[in-house]
Design a protein around this motif. Structure first.
Motif, mmCIF file in Angstrom:
data_model
loop_
_atom_site.group_PDB
_atom_site.id
_atom_site.type_symbol
_atom_site.label_atom_id
_atom_site.label_comp_id
_atom_site.label_asym_id
_atom_site.label_seq_id
_atom_site.Cartn_x
_atom_site.Cartn_y
_atom_site.Cartn_z
ATOM 1 N N VAL A 94 2.644 -9.736 -2.927
ATOM 2 C CA VAL A 94 3.641 -8.832 -2.045
ATOM 3 C C VAL A 94 4.370 -7.966 -3.006
ATOM 4 O O VAL A 94 4.317 -6.626 -2.696
ATOM 5 C CB VAL A 94 4.782 -9.900 -1.651
ATOM 6 N N MET A 95 4.855 -8.060 -4.160
ATOM 7 C CA MET A 95 5.810 -7.322 -5.030
ATOM 8 C C MET A 95 4.864 -6.316 -5.722
ATOM 9 O O MET A 95 4.866 -5.209 -5.908
ATOM 10 C CB MET A 95 6.623 -7.879 -5.856
ATOM 11 N N ALA A 96 3.835 -6.800 -5.896
ATOM 12 C CA ALA A 96 2.503 -5.780 -6.712
ATOM 13 C C ALA A 96 2.255 -4.764 -5.773
ATOM 14 O O ALA A 96 2.018 -3.717 -6.139
ATOM 15 C CB ALA A 96 1.501 -6.723 -7.217
ATOM 16 N N ILE A 97 1.984 -5.140 -4.444
ATOM 17 C CA ILE A 97 1.497 -3.903 -3.669
ATOM 18 C C ILE A 97 2.601 -3.000 -3.449
ATOM 19 O O ILE A 97 2.582 -1.841 -3.472
ATOM 20 C CB ILE A 97 1.047 -4.646 -2.248
ATOM 21 N N ASP A 98 4.112 -3.476 -3.440
ATOM 22 C CA ASP A 98 5.223 -2.814 -3.245
ATOM 23 C C ASP A 98 5.303 -1.826 -4.310
ATOM 24 O O ASP A 98 5.662 -0.726 -4.225
ATOM 25 C CB ASP A 98 6.370 -3.430 -2.902
ATOM 26 N N ALA A 99 5.033 -1.989 -5.522
ATOM 27 C CA ALA A 99 5.246 -1.553 -6.665
ATOM 28 C C ALA A 99 4.237 -0.338 -6.720
ATOM 29 O O ALA A 99 4.357 0.751 -7.142
ATOM 30 C CB ALA A 99 4.844 -2.515 -8.106
ATOM 31 N N VAL A 100 2.983 -0.799 -6.493
ATOM 32 C CA VAL A 100 1.903 0.131 -6.293
ATOM 33 C C VAL A 100 2.264 1.504 -5.202
ATOM 34 O O VAL A 100 2.325 2.622 -5.714
ATOM 35 C CB VAL A 100 0.528 -0.379 -5.718
ATOM 36 N N ARG A 101 2.783 0.978 -4.137
ATOM 37 C CA ARG A 101 3.267 2.218 -3.265
ATOM 38 C C ARG A 101 4.362 2.968 -3.583
ATOM 39 O O ARG A 101 4.544 4.122 -3.291
ATOM 40 C CB ARG A 101 3.642 1.426 -1.919
ATOM 41 N N LYS A 103 4.791 3.808 -6.643
ATOM 42 C CA LYS A 103 4.386 4.892 -7.491
ATOM 43 C C LYS A 103 3.699 6.078 -6.861
ATOM 44 O O LYS A 103 3.197 6.913 -7.260
ATOM 45 C CB LYS A 103 3.502 4.259 -8.544
ATOM 46 N N GLY A 104 3.626 5.850 -5.202
ATOM 47 C CA GLY A 104 3.058 6.992 -4.332
ATOM 48 C C GLY A 104 1.693 6.669 -4.364
ATOM 49 O O GLY A 104 0.750 7.686 -3.902
ATOM 50 N N THR A 105 1.017 5.490 -4.723
ATOM 51 C CA THR A 105 -0.243 5.275 -4.546
ATOM 52 C C THR A 105 -0.705 4.688 -3.164
ATOM 53 O O THR A 105 0.129 3.653 -2.811
ATOM 54 C CB THR A 105 -0.883 4.442 -5.680
ATOM 55 N N LYS A 106 -1.660 5.202 -2.478
ATOM 56 C CA LYS A 106 -1.953 4.304 -1.271
ATOM 57 C C LYS A 106 -2.846 3.031 -1.402
ATOM 58 O O LYS A 106 -3.366 2.885 -2.603
ATOM 59 C CB LYS A 106 -2.828 5.363 -0.514
ATOM 60 N N VAL A 107 -2.846 2.050 -0.324
ATOM 61 C CA VAL A 107 -3.317 0.913 -0.704
ATOM 62 C C VAL A 107 -4.244 0.811 0.440
ATOM 63 O O VAL A 107 -3.754 1.194 1.797
ATOM 64 C CB VAL A 107 -2.242 -0.182 -1.052
ATOM 65 N N ALA A 127 4.765 -11.666 4.655
ATOM 66 C CA ALA A 127 5.071 -10.309 4.108
ATOM 67 C C ALA A 127 3.884 -9.912 3.310
ATOM 68 O O ALA A 127 3.836 -8.495 3.346
ATOM 69 C CB ALA A 127 6.283 -10.720 3.090
ATOM 70 N N LEU A 128 3.062 -10.220 2.962
ATOM 71 C CA LEU A 128 1.768 -9.721 2.239
ATOM 72 C C LEU A 128 0.914 -8.755 3.374
ATOM 73 O O LEU A 128 0.078 -7.843 2.979
ATOM 74 C CB LEU A 128 0.984 -10.852 1.900
ATOM 75 N N MET A 129 1.200 -9.226 4.887
ATOM 76 C CA MET A 129 0.470 -8.393 5.659
ATOM 77 C C MET A 129 1.469 -7.328 6.587
ATOM 78 O O MET A 129 0.966 -6.675 7.278
ATOM 79 C CB MET A 129 -0.289 -9.323 6.781
ATOM 80 N N SER A 130 2.751 -7.446 6.143
ATOM 81 C CA SER A 130 3.534 -6.834 6.866
ATOM 82 C C SER A 130 3.671 -5.127 6.698
ATOM 83 O O SER A 130 4.077 -4.539 7.298
ATOM 84 C CB SER A 130 5.096 -7.334 7.128
ATOM 85 N N SER A 131 3.343 -5.006 4.950
ATOM 86 C CA SER A 131 3.379 -3.721 4.748
ATOM 87 C C SER A 131 2.009 -2.887 5.332
ATOM 88 O O SER A 131 1.206 -3.361 5.559
ATOM 89 C CB SER A 131 3.076 -3.666 3.266
ATOM 90 N N ASN A 203 -2.718 2.097 -15.173
ATOM 91 C CA ASN A 203 -1.485 2.953 -14.631
ATOM 92 C C ASN A 203 -1.347 3.103 -13.423
ATOM 93 O O ASN A 203 -0.686 4.058 -13.003
ATOM 94 C CB ASN A 203 -1.859 4.381 -15.588
ATOM 95 N N VAL A 204 -1.492 2.104 -12.528
ATOM 96 C CA VAL A 204 -0.864 2.102 -11.461
ATOM 97 C C VAL A 204 0.366 1.920 -11.108
ATOM 98 O O VAL A 204 1.071 2.140 -10.096
ATOM 99 C CB VAL A 204 -2.038 1.432 -10.278
ATOM 100 N N ILE A 205 0.697 0.660 -12.057
ATOM 101 C CA ILE A 205 2.116 0.236 -11.881
ATOM 102 C C ILE A 205 2.460 0.318 -13.514
ATOM 103 O O ILE A 205 1.594 0.349 -14.392
ATOM 104 C CB ILE A 205 2.333 -1.370 -11.578
ATOM 105 N N ASN A 206 3.894 0.263 -13.719
ATOM 106 C CA ASN A 206 4.479 0.485 -15.002
ATOM 107 C C ASN A 206 4.086 -0.924 -15.665
ATOM 108 O O ASN A 206 4.090 -2.126 -15.397
ATOM 109 C CB ASN A 206 5.889 0.476 -14.856
ATOM 110 N N GLU A 207 3.806 -0.632 -17.231
ATOM 111 C CA GLU A 207 3.568 -1.902 -18.064
ATOM 112 C C GLU A 207 4.788 -3.071 -18.054
ATOM 113 O O GLU A 207 4.565 -4.118 -18.330
ATOM 114 C CB GLU A 207 3.477 -1.374 -19.531
ATOM 115 N N SER A 208 5.872 -2.464 -17.757
ATOM 116 C CA SER A 208 7.289 -3.270 -17.799
ATOM 117 C C SER A 208 7.249 -4.018 -16.262
ATOM 118 O O SER A 208 8.283 -5.081 -16.338
ATOM 119 C CB SER A 208 8.495 -2.705 -18.246
ATOM 120 N N TRP A 209 6.575 -4.038 -15.556
ATOM 121 C CA TRP A 209 6.616 -4.591 -14.125
ATOM 122 C C TRP A 209 6.336 -5.929 -14.345
ATOM 123 O O TRP A 209 5.626 -6.466 -15.199
ATOM 124 C CB TRP A 209 5.726 -4.034 -13.139
ATOM 125 N N SER A 210 7.147 -6.815 -13.550
ATOM 126 C CA SER A 210 6.986 -8.278 -13.537
ATOM 127 C C SER A 210 7.200 -8.695 -11.924
ATOM 128 O O SER A 210 7.567 -7.935 -11.090
ATOM 129 C CB SER A 210 7.877 -8.960 -14.493
#
Length: 216
Positions: A94-101, A103-107, A127-131, A203-210
C-alpha cells in the motif's frame, strides 16, 4: 527513467493459496478438496477462465457437472466466492505504491486472473485497491495470458509509455523474461521487501524509503 510501473496481482500485491480455495469449495459441495483441485486446476478449467474462454456461469456449470458424485445445489456466487476467498493483501505494498505515485510515476496492474478473482478482490475495498491505477490489464479481458506476447502489447497500448520506460514486477521468471524481450525493464520478485528493493534498484522510490513512510 521509469515512467510507468506494472505490478502483478498474485504474490506481488495479494498473496494467494490454492489449497485454501480448494478447501473452501470442497465444503460448499461436500466433497474432498482433491476433487476440487482436479476439477478446477487439473482439468484446465481455471486456465480457460483466466483466458476469458469461459463465462462465470459456464465455469460453475462445468465444475458442477464434473463433480458427478454430488447432487448438492449451490449458487453461482457462492461457488465463485469460495474459490476466490484465498487472497490476502500484502500490506507493505500500500505504502510502496503511494511512494511510487509521490515520485510522479504512474502505476498499473498486469495480471493473469479471472473475472471472479478480480471481482472478489475489488469487493474487499482494501486500501491496496482504493488508489487509482492508471491502467489495469487482465488476462480474461484481453483473452491472453502472460507470457504470451499479446497481453504485453495490450499493456503497452494501455499505459502509453515507451517500452524502455516501463518497469514490471512479477513473481514468475517466464513472465519477466517475456517482458524483457519486448524491451521492458522487469524483475522477478514477490510483494513486500523484495518488491521494494526492486523499486529502489530502478530509482522509482528513494533508497531511504521504508514501510513506515517515505523520505523526501
Amino acid at each position: 527513467m521509469i515512467e510507468f510501473v506494472y505490478f502483478d496481482l498474485g504474490n506481488v500485491l495479494w498473496k494467494f493459496d490454492e489449497d485454501v480455495a480448494c478447501a473452501n469449495t470442497a465444503k460448499v459441495f461436500g466433497v474432498a478438496p482433491a476433487l476440487i483441485r482436479d476439477a478446477v486446476y487439473g482439468s484446465g478449467l481455471q486456465n480457460r477462465f483466466e483466458h476469458g474462454g469461459v463465462t462465470p456461469r459456464g465455469f460453475v456449470d462445468e465444475l458442477t457437472r464434473s463433480l458427478a458424485s454430488t447432487r448438492k445445489a449451490v449458487s453461482e456466487q457462492v461457488v465463485l466466492d469460495s474459490l476466490s476467498n484465498m487472497f490476502v493483501p500484502i500490506e507493505e505494498m500500500v505504502m510502496a505504491i503511494d511512494a511510487v505515485r509521490q515520485k510522479g510515476t504512474k502505476v498499473g496492474i498486469l495480471s493473469n486472473t479471472c473475472h471472479s478473482h478480480w471481482d472478489w478482490i475489488a469487493r474487499q475495498e482494501h486500501a491496496l485497491m482504493s488508489s487509482r491505477f492508471d491502467a489495469v490489464v487482465l488476462s480474461h479481458e484481453v483473452n491472453s495470458m502472460k507470457p504470451d506476447d499479446q497481453i504485453y502489447r495490450a499493456a503497452e497500448l494501455a499505459c502509453h509509455t515507451p517500452v524502455d520506460r516501463i518497469l514490471f514486477l512479477d513473481d514468475k521468471e517466464e513472465n519477466v523474461l517475456a517482458a524483457k524481450r519486448r524491451g521492458w525493464r522487469a524483475e522477478c520478485c514477490v510483494g513486500g521487501g523484495s518488491a521494494v528493493q526492486m523499486l529502489i534498484k530502478h530509482n522509482v522510490i528513494n533508497e531511504s524509503w521504508s514501510a513506515g513512510g517515505s523520505s523526501s
